[in-house]
Design a protein around this motif. Structure first.
Motif, PDB file in Angstrom:
ATOM      1  N   GLY A 142       1.013  -1.277   0.178  1.00 17.00           N
ATOM      2  CA  GLY A 142      -0.058  -0.042  -0.062  1.00 17.00           C
ATOM      3  C   GLY A 142       0.950   1.192  -0.234  1.00 17.00           C
ATOM      4  O   GLY A 142       1.826   1.294  -0.563  1.00 17.00           O
ATOM      5  N   ASN A 143       0.250   2.260   0.688  1.00 19.05           N
ATOM      6  CA  ASN A 143       0.824   3.588   0.872  1.00 19.05           C
ATOM      7  C   ASN A 143       2.282   3.393   1.247  1.00 19.05           C
ATOM      8  O   ASN A 143       3.311   4.418   0.735  1.00 19.05           O
ATOM      9  CB  ASN A 143      -0.036   4.408   1.835  1.00 19.05           C
ATOM     10  CG  ASN A 143       0.708   5.866   2.177  1.00 19.05           C
ATOM     11  OD1 ASN A 143       1.312   6.258   1.143  1.00 19.05           O
ATOM     12  ND2 ASN A 143       0.338   6.469   3.130  1.00 19.05           N
ATOM     13  N   GLY A 144       2.758   2.801   2.073  1.00 21.83           N
ATOM     14  CA  GLY A 144       4.281   2.462   2.433  1.00 21.83           C
ATOM     15  C   GLY A 144       4.564   3.617   3.651  1.00 21.83           C
ATOM     16  O   GLY A 144       5.765   4.062   3.816  1.00 21.83           O
ATOM     17  N   SER A 145       3.610   4.196   4.360  1.00 20.11           N
ATOM     18  CA  SER A 145       4.068   5.067   5.518  1.00 20.11           C
ATOM     19  C   SER A 145       5.035   4.434   6.609  1.00 20.11           C
ATOM     20  O   SER A 145       5.921   4.919   7.129  1.00 20.11           O
ATOM     21  CB  SER A 145       2.959   5.767   6.058  1.00 20.11           C
ATOM     22  OG  SER A 145       2.066   4.943   6.823  1.00 20.11           O
ATOM     23  N   ASN A 146       4.575   3.229   6.652  1.00 22.26           N
ATOM     24  CA  ASN A 146       5.490   2.536   7.857  1.00 22.26           C
ATOM     25  C   ASN A 146       6.589   2.085   7.199  1.00 22.26           C
ATOM     26  O   ASN A 146       7.676   2.263   8.185  1.00 22.26           O
ATOM     27  CB  ASN A 146       4.647   1.181   8.271  1.00 22.26           C
ATOM     28  CG  ASN A 146       3.572   1.206   9.279  1.00 22.26           C
ATOM     29  OD1 ASN A 146       3.750   1.480  10.300  1.00 22.26           O
ATOM     30  ND2 ASN A 146       2.261   1.361   8.649  1.00 22.26           N
ATOM     31  N   GLY A 158       1.666  -3.999   5.972  1.00 22.51           N
ATOM     32  CA  GLY A 158       0.420  -3.819   5.015  1.00 22.51           C
ATOM     33  C   GLY A 158       0.653  -4.600   3.772  1.00 22.51           C
ATOM     34  O   GLY A 158       0.442  -4.198   2.709  1.00 22.51           O
ATOM     35  N   ILE A 211       2.831  -6.094  11.269  1.00 20.98           N
ATOM     36  CA  ILE A 211       1.772  -5.178  12.390  1.00 20.98           C
ATOM     37  C   ILE A 211       0.515  -5.353  11.665  1.00 20.98           C
ATOM     38  O   ILE A 211       0.220  -5.322  10.471  1.00 20.98           O
ATOM     39  CB  ILE A 211       2.718  -3.725  11.990  1.00 20.98           C
ATOM     40  CG1 ILE A 211       1.866  -2.929  13.026  1.00 20.98           C
ATOM     41  CG2 ILE A 211       2.497  -3.170  10.314  1.00 20.98           C
ATOM     42  CD1 ILE A 211       2.704  -1.739  13.017  1.00 20.98           C
ATOM     43  N   HIS A 212      -0.293  -5.372  12.640  1.00 17.26           N
ATOM     44  CA  HIS A 212      -1.520  -5.598  12.542  1.00 17.26           C
ATOM     45  C   HIS A 212      -2.374  -4.306  13.010  1.00 17.26           C
ATOM     46  O   HIS A 212      -2.108  -3.968  14.278  1.00 17.26           O
ATOM     47  CB  HIS A 212      -2.281  -6.938  12.875  1.00 17.26           C
ATOM     48  CG  HIS A 212      -3.783  -6.975  12.437  1.00 17.26           C
ATOM     49  ND1 HIS A 212      -4.118  -7.555  11.269  1.00 17.26           N
ATOM     50  CD2 HIS A 212      -4.884  -6.808  13.099  1.00 17.26           C
ATOM     51  CE1 HIS A 212      -5.314  -7.260  11.301  1.00 17.26           C
ATOM     52  NE2 HIS A 212      -6.101  -7.055  12.481  1.00 17.26           N
ATOM     53  N   PRO A 213      -3.467  -3.577  12.429  1.00 24.00           N
ATOM     54  CA  PRO A 213      -3.935  -2.523  13.260  1.00 24.00           C
ATOM     55  C   PRO A 213      -5.194  -2.585  13.902  1.00 24.00           C
ATOM     56  O   PRO A 213      -6.171  -1.909  14.039  1.00 24.00           O
ATOM     57  CB  PRO A 213      -4.270  -1.545  11.853  1.00 24.00           C
ATOM     58  CG  PRO A 213      -4.805  -2.743  10.817  1.00 24.00           C
ATOM     59  CD  PRO A 213      -3.523  -3.775  11.172  1.00 24.00           C
ATOM     60  N   HIS A 243      -2.501   5.126  12.771  1.00 26.85           N
ATOM     61  CA  HIS A 243      -1.394   5.595  12.155  1.00 26.85           C
ATOM     62  C   HIS A 243      -0.398   6.234  13.058  1.00 26.85           C
ATOM     63  O   HIS A 243       1.100   6.135  12.913  1.00 26.85           O
ATOM     64  CB  HIS A 243      -1.575   6.225  10.788  1.00 26.85           C
ATOM     65  CG  HIS A 243      -2.244   5.630   9.580  1.00 26.85           C
ATOM     66  ND1 HIS A 243      -2.642   5.935   8.355  1.00 26.85           N
ATOM     67  CD2 HIS A 243      -2.057   4.130   9.485  1.00 26.85           C
ATOM     68  CE1 HIS A 243      -3.017   5.039   7.563  1.00 26.85           C
ATOM     69  NE2 HIS A 243      -2.775   3.859   8.290  1.00 26.85           N
ATOM     70  N   GLU A 291       1.326   3.859  15.262  1.00 24.14           N
ATOM     71  CA  GLU A 291       2.612   3.048  14.224  1.00 24.14           C
ATOM     72  C   GLU A 291       3.695   3.934  13.904  1.00 24.14           C
ATOM     73  O   GLU A 291       4.793   3.414  14.036  1.00 24.14           O
ATOM     74  CB  GLU A 291       1.708   2.678  12.844  1.00 24.14           C
ATOM     75  CG  GLU A 291       0.776   1.658  12.847  1.00 24.14           C
ATOM     76  CD  GLU A 291       0.108   1.347  11.466  1.00 24.14           C
ATOM     77  OE1 GLU A 291       0.198   2.421  10.761  1.00 24.14           O
ATOM     78  OE2 GLU A 291      -0.649   0.429  11.497  1.00 24.14           O
TER      79      GLU A 291
END
Ligand code: GRF
Length: 197
Positions: free
Chosen positions: A16-20, A90, A110-112, A178, A181
């Protein structure tokens, strides 16, 4: 002269977005960690993580489901970058058993949500936050766990919690997640993969 610890290479798998992924890369670089994100693996050429990796100068492997499930291809891609640890951030495909076995104890996800609540197949992204709201949970959070052969199972190594109040929506819960995270995941990655001093 004390030699700095040899660098150990990490691959981050993301769809996905890749913020992590970006937060982890930035943290490792800023802290001079011996851990190094040497590769991003994704199944989506159009994912935001691909642009982030390009900007950060990290190699990307865009792999199909078939590639990821083929031991020679998947292990070859990882061996080419001397990958010792894997972080799932993700990543929406199931990790094949041969990869779980090969990286036993060296792969985390990692799970939200606060597993075991709201985990399992199909529980990702906004679906998780919708389930938290629908269940009337008074709190939610993030879970970092070792990866085993079943979705979102494996030994939990970290959880952080945040209250859910009556005005929360899936979008506001997602923003709270987020923030957790961003605050915790890079440090947890370091702790999970750094040798015990
Ligand atoms: C995160 O919310 C993570 O908990 C979940 O997938 C999302 C990935 O977000 N597993 P990003 O691609 O790192 O922004």
């Amino acid at each position: 002269m004390i030699q700095p610890p040899a660098s150990k290479n990490i691959a981050i798998f993301a769809s996905g977005n890749g913020s992590n992924a970006e937060n982890i890369i930035a943290h490792l670089r800023a802290t001079g960690s011996p851990l190094n994100v040497a590769l991003i693996v994704t199944n989506r050429a159009d994912a935001g993580v691909v642009q982030r990796a390009a900007r950060l100068g990290v190699p990307v492997a865009v792999l199909t489901r078939r590639d990821i499930n083929d031991p020679a291809t998947m292990l070859g891609v990882l061996e080419a970058q001397d990958i010792e640890f894997i972080v799932l951030a993700g990543f929406l495909l199931m990790i094949p058993p041969f990869l779980v076995d090969r990286f036993e104890g060296r792969m985390i996800n990692i799970h939200p949500s606060l597993l075991p609540r709201h985990g399992g197949k199909g529980m990702f992204g906004r679906h998780v936050h919708e389930a938290v709201i629908a269940a009337g949970d008074r709190e939610t959070g993030i879970t970092v766990h070792r990866v085993s052969h079943h979705y979102d199972s494996g030994a939990v190594i970290f959880q952080a919690r945040v209250p859910v109040d009556s005005t929360d929506t899936p979008a506001t819960v997602e923003a709270k997640i987020h923030a957790l995270e961003r605050e915790h995941f890079p440090r947890v990655v370091c702790e999970a993969f750094s040798p015990i001093p």
